[in-house]
Design an enzyme around this catalytic site. Structure first.
Site, PDB file in Angstrom:
ATOM      1  N   HIS A 290     114.814  45.372   0.905  1.00  0.00           N
ATOM      2  CA  HIS A 290     114.182  44.848  -0.294  1.00  0.00           C
ATOM      3  C   HIS A 290     113.112  45.536  -0.877  1.00  0.00           C
ATOM      4  O   HIS A 290     112.499  46.626  -0.262  1.00  0.00           O
ATOM      5  CB  HIS A 290     113.419  43.610   0.377  1.00  0.00           C
ATOM      6  CG  HIS A 290     112.565  43.782   1.497  1.00  0.00           C
ATOM      7  ND1 HIS A 290     111.252  44.121   1.366  1.00  0.00           N
ATOM      8  CD2 HIS A 290     112.957  43.426   2.896  1.00  0.00           C
ATOM      9  CE1 HIS A 290     110.921  44.281   2.705  1.00  0.00           C
ATOM     10  NE2 HIS A 290     111.831  43.685   3.473  1.00  0.00           N
TER      11      HIS A 290
ATOM     12  N   HIS B   6     103.568  47.422   8.477  1.00  0.00           N
ATOM     13  CA  HIS B   6     103.133  48.198   7.413  1.00  0.00           C
ATOM     14  C   HIS B   6     101.566  48.731   7.570  1.00  0.00           C
ATOM     15  O   HIS B   6     100.720  47.833   7.973  1.00  0.00           O
ATOM     16  CB  HIS B   6     103.081  47.297   6.036  1.00  0.00           C
ATOM     17  CG  HIS B   6     102.872  48.103   4.594  1.00  0.00           C
ATOM     18  ND1 HIS B   6     103.318  49.288   4.379  1.00  0.00           N
ATOM     19  CD2 HIS B   6     102.044  47.660   3.737  1.00  0.00           C
ATOM     20  CE1 HIS B   6     102.874  49.617   3.286  1.00  0.00           C
ATOM     21  NE2 HIS B   6     102.336  48.778   2.722  1.00  0.00           N
TER      22      HIS B   6
ATOM     23  N   GLU C 225      94.809  44.539   1.178  1.00  0.00           N
ATOM     24  CA  GLU C 225      95.541  43.341   0.576  1.00  0.00           C
ATOM     25  C   GLU C 225      94.906  41.878   0.819  1.00  0.00           C
ATOM     26  O   GLU C 225      94.624  41.601   2.148  1.00  0.00           O
ATOM     27  CB  GLU C 225      96.785  43.416   1.278  1.00  0.00           C
ATOM     28  CG  GLU C 225      97.787  44.594   0.960  1.00  0.00           C
ATOM     29  CD  GLU C 225      99.108  44.677   1.646  1.00  0.00           C
ATOM     30  OE1 GLU C 225      99.431  43.666   2.327  1.00  0.00           O
ATOM     31  OE2 GLU C 225      99.797  45.633   1.747  1.00  0.00           O
TER      32      GLU C 225
ATOM     33  N   HIS D 144      94.005  42.376   4.871  1.00  0.00           N
ATOM     34  CA  HIS D 144      94.341  43.362   5.655  1.00  0.00           C
ATOM     35  C   HIS D 144      94.111  44.621   4.837  1.00  0.00           C
ATOM     36  O   HIS D 144      94.336  44.728   3.631  1.00  0.00           O
ATOM     37  CB  HIS D 144      95.924  43.532   5.699  1.00  0.00           C
ATOM     38  CG  HIS D 144      96.373  42.189   6.451  1.00  0.00           C
ATOM     39  ND1 HIS D 144      97.525  41.635   5.913  1.00  0.00           N
ATOM     40  CD2 HIS D 144      96.128  41.431   7.518  1.00  0.00           C
ATOM     41  CE1 HIS D 144      97.758  40.492   6.649  1.00  0.00           C
ATOM     42  NE2 HIS D 144      96.847  40.503   7.840  1.00  0.00           N
TER      43      HIS D 144
ATOM     44  N   HIS E 258      99.825  45.510   9.933  1.00  0.00           N
ATOM     45  CA  HIS E 258      99.850  44.134   9.618  1.00  0.00           C
ATOM     46  C   HIS E 258     101.524  43.983   9.467  1.00  0.00           C
ATOM     47  O   HIS E 258     102.031  44.937   9.315  1.00  0.00           O
ATOM     48  CB  HIS E 258      99.160  43.529   8.557  1.00  0.00           C
ATOM     49  CG  HIS E 258      99.385  44.264   7.202  1.00  0.00           C
ATOM     50  ND1 HIS E 258      98.842  45.453   6.712  1.00  0.00           N
ATOM     51  CD2 HIS E 258     100.293  43.908   5.931  1.00  0.00           C
ATOM     52  CE1 HIS E 258      99.119  45.665   5.622  1.00  0.00           C
ATOM     53  NE2 HIS E 258      99.970  44.779   5.029  1.00  0.00           N
TER      54      HIS E 258
END
Length: 454
Positions: A297, A340, A346, A370, A376
């Site tokens: 994705h 990630h 974020e 995060h 995370h």
């Protein structure tokens, strides 16, 4: 208080618009004639430097009953839930930094009456300092009262407002905007407005940028179509209020502090305006999602609605990203967000429903942060389900809408957001880290095919 159906809008992101509430109120052929129609005053509102390149220049001409300069001096007022500087150790900052992953349960609405939008603003985190026009701030608003005979403007930067609970009936100098959850509104620096609450108590999120304005992201290989369509952004039409001999209060946020002034007439007395510097709204349900039709994705940046660029090409000072309902069809693909570590920070919020990376704990009206390079990803329950389920086309979160404020700045947190004696700290989830502690070791040198349970 008007209903949404009574408001008229102008279409087109960044377009130069012209609108008048009285026929002939816009001067013909020049911006500031010697005598303006109807005895109005001409006033320019500049959102960029006069010398900015033509393609970047933003300004509007307002034709109003009285010029904005007719008021008493500013006086400083208490603003305990806002901050002046985010630099840890700065003499004017009480912020603190942490690399820990953070998550908040839904922020609590006021328990007493009379808290309007301005006084319901609570800074959660941010970076930089508005006095040097560099950085961002993230706030939540928690309000239960409408603004009457008053207005607010932000001298520090543009505000992108994301309602989560309750509609907002916003009266601006340039006209009315009616905004509901699943829509956003952007109020550029300096524009005066009042927020009324037709549904009672209201909650939402606010992204503030101190430097540049918000703009549409470049589409690159996507081509001419996709993501947010410029024609779907709506601007207000002129609608003036002629009220004299009243007590009218204007509050401004200036270098992170509130100041108020008094005047004897309404601030919403603009009879006509033209230009490209104005507030606007956008319906997130009109976002055209781009996604994979094969495997894996795309990065979450493919869901960017608006961006505020930094001085580094390709790096945003702030992105506003959404995760709307969409079809997931990737073959042989771990479909939730991957684990990630990011050079960006974020901050996520939830408007409704749920989010595909968390089974529990991330709730509408809450948030997570995060920070830069803090790891995370999906919790244990989500990982195991996504790793074992049969992959079929599925409509992801048809009832949900999550969003992200992503920034290249390293964010510091306010006391209100993290310390228990303040409201934000009371909803901070101390056990958030535990959602990853149950992730098991599945490594087996003999299981080259990666068969589950081997």
């Amino acid at each position: 208080m008007s209903s949404a159906s009574t408001y008229k809008y102008l279409q087109g992101f960044g377009n130069t618009h012209a609108t008048e509430a009285l026929e002939g109120a816009l001067p013909e052929g020049q911006n500031s004639p010697q005598r303006v129609p109807y005895g109005l005053y001409a006033e320019q509102l500049s959102g960029t430097a006069f010398t900015a390149p033509r393609s970047e220049n933003q300004r509007s001409w307002l034709y109003r009953i009285r010029p904005s300069v007719c008021h008493t001096p500013f006086t400083r007022t208490p603003s305990p839930t806002l901050v002046r500087s985010f630099a840890v150790g700065h003499q004017d900052s009480e912020c603190q930094s942490t690399p820990n992953q953070l998550r908040w349960s839904p922020f609590e609405l006021p328990k007493h009456g009379g808290v309007d939008f301005v006084h319901g603003l609570h800074t959660v985190c941010g970076s930089g300092d508005p006095s040097v026009r560099n950085g961002i701030a993230i706030h939540v608003y928690l309000a239960n009262a409408s603004m009457e005979n008053s207005a607010f403007y932000n001298a520090d930067g543009d505000l992108l407002i994301v309602p989560q609970q309750g509609r907002l009936d916003i009266q601006t100098e340039l006209g009315y905007l009616y905004v509901e959850p699943n829509e956003i509104v952007v109020i550029p620096r300096g524009i005066r407005y009042a927020v009324r609450l037709p549904d009672g108590p209201s909650r939402g999120y606010v992204l503030e940028v101190f430097d540049r304005h918000f703009e549409l992201p470049d589409l690159g290989p996507i081509g001419a179509n996709g993501l947010a369509n410029p024609r779907d952004f709506l601007y207000p039409t002129a609608a003036y209020e002629d009220k004299e001999n009243i007590s009218f209060t204007i509050t401004t946020k200036y270098q992170g502090q509130l100041y108020t002034l008094q005047q004897t007439h309404s601030a919403f007395d603009v009879v006509a305006w033209h230009g490209n510097y104005a507030p606007y709204k956008y319906d997130l349900r009109k976002f055209c999602t781009v996604n994979t039709v094969s495997f894996d994705h795309p990065d979450p940046s493919i869901f960017t609605v608006l961006t505020s660029k930094s001085n580094t090409p390709g790096v945003a000072a702030a992105d506003f990203v959404i995760f709307p309902p969409r079809w997931m069809v990737g073959e042989h693909t771990f479909r939730p967000p991957y684990y990630h570590r990011n050079c960006m920070a974020e901050f996520m919020g939830l408007i409704s429903g749920g989010y595909d990376a968390k089974a529990t704990g991330f709730l509408p009206g809450g948030a997570s942060l995060h920070s830069t390079m803090s790891a995370h990803g999906p919790d244990q329950v989500t990982f195991e389900k996504a790793s074992t389920e049969e992959l079929q086309p599925v409509k992801l979160r048809p009832d949900g809408l999550a969003f992200m404020f992503e920034t290249s700045h390293m964010l510091s947190l306010t006391k209100w957001a993290v310390e228990k004696e303040y409201a934000g700290g009371k909803v901070l989830q101390d056990d958030y880290y535990e959602c990853w502690q149950g992730l098991k070791k599945y490594f087996d040198p003999k299981n080259k095919e990666g068969k589950w349970g081997q």
